[in-house]
Each structure stands twice: as structure tokens, then as C-alpha cells.
Design a protein around this motif. Structure first.
Motif, short mmCIF file in Angstrom:
data_model
loop_
_atom_site.label_atom_id
_atom_site.label_comp_id
_atom_site.label_asym_id
_atom_site.label_seq_id
_atom_site.Cartn_x
_atom_site.Cartn_y
_atom_site.Cartn_z
N LEU A 187 0.87 -1.18 0.00
CA LEU A 187 0.00 0.00 0.00
C LEU A 187 0.90 1.23 0.00
N THR A 188 0.67 2.16 -0.92
CA THR A 188 1.63 3.24 -1.08
C THR A 188 1.01 4.47 -1.72
N MET A 189 1.72 5.60 -1.56
CA MET A 189 1.38 6.82 -2.29
C MET A 189 2.10 6.88 -3.63
N GLN A 190 3.06 5.98 -3.86
CA GLN A 190 3.91 6.04 -5.05
C GLN A 190 3.18 5.48 -6.27
N ASN A 191 2.90 6.35 -7.25
CA ASN A 191 2.22 5.90 -8.46
C ASN A 191 3.17 5.70 -9.64
N ASP A 192 4.47 5.61 -9.34
CA ASP A 192 5.47 5.35 -10.36
C ASP A 192 5.51 3.84 -10.63
N PRO A 193 5.33 3.41 -11.90
CA PRO A 193 5.33 1.97 -12.17
C PRO A 193 6.64 1.28 -11.80
N ALA A 194 7.73 2.06 -11.69
CA ALA A 194 9.01 1.45 -11.29
C ALA A 194 8.90 0.85 -9.90
N LYS A 217 -2.67 4.40 -1.99
CA LYS A 217 -3.44 4.77 -0.80
C LYS A 217 -4.69 5.57 -1.16
N GLN A 218 -4.57 6.43 -2.18
CA GLN A 218 -5.71 7.26 -2.53
C GLN A 218 -6.85 6.43 -3.12
N SER A 219 -6.55 5.17 -3.51
CA SER A 219 -7.58 4.29 -4.06
C SER A 219 -7.94 3.16 -3.10
N ALA A 220 -7.40 3.21 -1.88
CA ALA A 220 -7.59 2.09 -0.95
C ALA A 220 -9.06 1.83 -0.67
N GLY A 221 -9.85 2.89 -0.59
CA GLY A 221 -11.27 2.72 -0.27
C GLY A 221 -12.01 1.87 -1.28
N THR A 222 -11.57 1.89 -2.53
CA THR A 222 -12.26 1.13 -3.58
C THR A 222 -11.49 -0.10 -4.03
N GLU A 223 -10.19 -0.18 -3.71
CA GLU A 223 -9.38 -1.27 -4.25
C GLU A 223 -8.81 -2.23 -3.22
N LEU A 224 -8.62 -1.79 -1.97
CA LEU A 224 -7.88 -2.63 -1.03
C LEU A 224 -8.59 -3.94 -0.75
N VAL A 225 -9.90 -3.92 -0.57
CA VAL A 225 -10.63 -5.15 -0.29
C VAL A 225 -10.46 -6.14 -1.44
N ASP A 226 -10.59 -5.66 -2.68
CA ASP A 226 -10.41 -6.54 -3.84
C ASP A 226 -8.99 -7.08 -3.90
#
Length: 225
Positions: free
Chosen positions: A98-105, A121-130
Motif C-alpha cells: 500500500l503506497t502513495m507512489q504511483n510510479d510503475p518502477a 493509498k488514494q484508491s484504498a477505499g475502492t481497491e484494497l478489499v479486492d
């Protein structure tokens, strides 16, 4: 999401059919929010929370959960070097970064280290459970945008090691030569804060956290003589 291979971690539910989770993040407020999100799922159970890398290793070893949700940037530095150790301590535990880093590297490095999931992290609400469900089933989960970028990248991308930028290479060379952050800032006409940011990115991309490890990395990759 894509199905994992037979030797991927995950896929073994807890005794009551629940997915047991160790949650690792160095900010208590963030952990509380993530725990509320995960605990809302009837078949999820957060069995332990860790605020640093040492506690993460101990809790994963003790509980052997199906999934460990791991913050990429803990207070001691990058958590990437810990991922192989967690896999050794508990081979059936799947790691979701889980991270703030959106760099594909960073996503590529996390996957190389042994993670099955990579969630912003900004998408955790919609993606973390999945992501947790996928990892528990031995399947890979990547943030959709990053997943497309990682898939489009060549297997062995050309250029600097670990996708370091030209500026990051400059900073790394000076670190390896023994310069302090202040000295590097003066030489490159940057602020100390900017140098610290570059250094954090270098540590995350290379999976090295101490000066000695960075020096060895620079030497191994021919960046200094």
C-alpha cells in the motif's frame, strides 16, 4: 487481476473460513482507517497491527496470516527489503503493498521482491478489499492504471539500473562518495528537502535503506569506482 501460479502464496483460509490479515503502517490514524475498512468485511480479520518493520516481521512470523498489507514507506525507510524476509518467515502469506507512489518502477520492484498486490493509498477505499481477496486466493492485483503501464513496459527496460532518473543517479553517486545531504544540495543547487526526497526515491527503487547498502549498490552497478 490475473491468476497466480501454483507456488504463489495465499489461498489458505483461517480456521473459521476467514482471511487473517496483518496490517503494517507507521501512521496510527491510517491504520485505524484501514482496519475499519477491512473489518467491515465479514470474512476478514485483522489479527495484528504493526507500526514499524521489526514488528511487522514478528507479527507475520507469529500469526502466519493469509495476507500482510504493507506500507511501502515505513519510518525506518523502504519496506521492499522486508518482503523476501516475510516470505521466508511465512511462505503462505501474500503481501499487498500500500503506497502513495504511483510510479510503475516501484510497482515492478515490489512484484520482483515477492508482493502479489500493489494498491495506491488514494484508491484504498475502492481497491484494497479486492486486492486482499485476490492475494488471499493467490492472484495478483495491481492498481489498474499502473497495471497497464507495467504490462506495457519491456521485461528488461533499457537505461539506468532500477529506473533511476539522471538526477537520482547524480545524488546516488554523491551519497556513495560520502557527501552529506547538505553538501549534495550545495553541489547540485538543490534544497536539502529535495535531496532528501531524491534519496527516499532511490532507497525505494533500489530496495537499499542504509548508506552502506547504497554504496555497495553504486559500486556493484559501476556508478562509482
Amino acid at each position: 487481476m490475473s491468476a497466480g501460479s501454483a507456488d504463489e502464496p495465499g489461498g489458505t483460509a483461517g480456521p473459521s473460513g476467514t482471511t487473517e490479515i496483518v496490517l503494517a503502517d507507521d501512521h496510527a490514524v491510517v491504520r485505524n482507517g484501514l482496519r475499519m475498512l477491512l473489518d467491515a468485511e465479514e470474512d476478514f480479520e485483522v489479527v495484528a497491527e504493526a507500526g514499524d518493520l521489526d514488528a511487522t516481521g514478528r507479527y507475520v512470523g507469529a500469526h502466519r496470516p493469509q495476507v500482510c498489507v504493507l506500507d511501502l514507506n515505513m519510518r525506518e525507510g523502504s519496506s521492499l527489503p522486508l518482503i523476501p524476509e516475510l516470505r521466508e518467515r511465512s511462505p503462505d502469506t501474500a503481501i499487498v503493498v500500500l503506497t502513495m507512489q504511483n510510479d510503475p518502477a516501484f510497482a515492478r520492484e515490489a512484484l520482483r521482491a515477492g508482493a502479489l498486490g500493489y494498491v495506491l493509498k488514494q484508491s484504498a477505499g475502492t481497491e484494497l478489499v479486492d486486492a486482499v481477496r485476490a492475494a488471499a486466493a493467490g492472484e495478483r492485483y495491481l492498481n489498474p492504471t499502473l497495471g497497464a503501464q507495467v504490462a506495457a513496459a519491456p521485461t528488461e527496460p533499457p537505461g539506468p539500473p532500477d529506473d533511476l532518473s539522471d538526477r537520482e543517479l547524480e545524488v546516488l553517486r554523491l551519497i556513495a562518495l560520502g557527501h552529506t545531504n547538505g553538501e549534495i544540495a550545495a553541489q547540485l543547487y538543490l534544497s536539502v528537502r529535495t535531496v532528501e526526497s531524491h534519496r527516499a526515491h532511490i532507497q525505494q527503487k533500489t530496495g537499499r535503506s542504509t548508506r552502506a547498502e547504497l554504496v555497495r549498490y553504486a559500486l556493484d552497478n559501476g556508478l562509482v569506482e
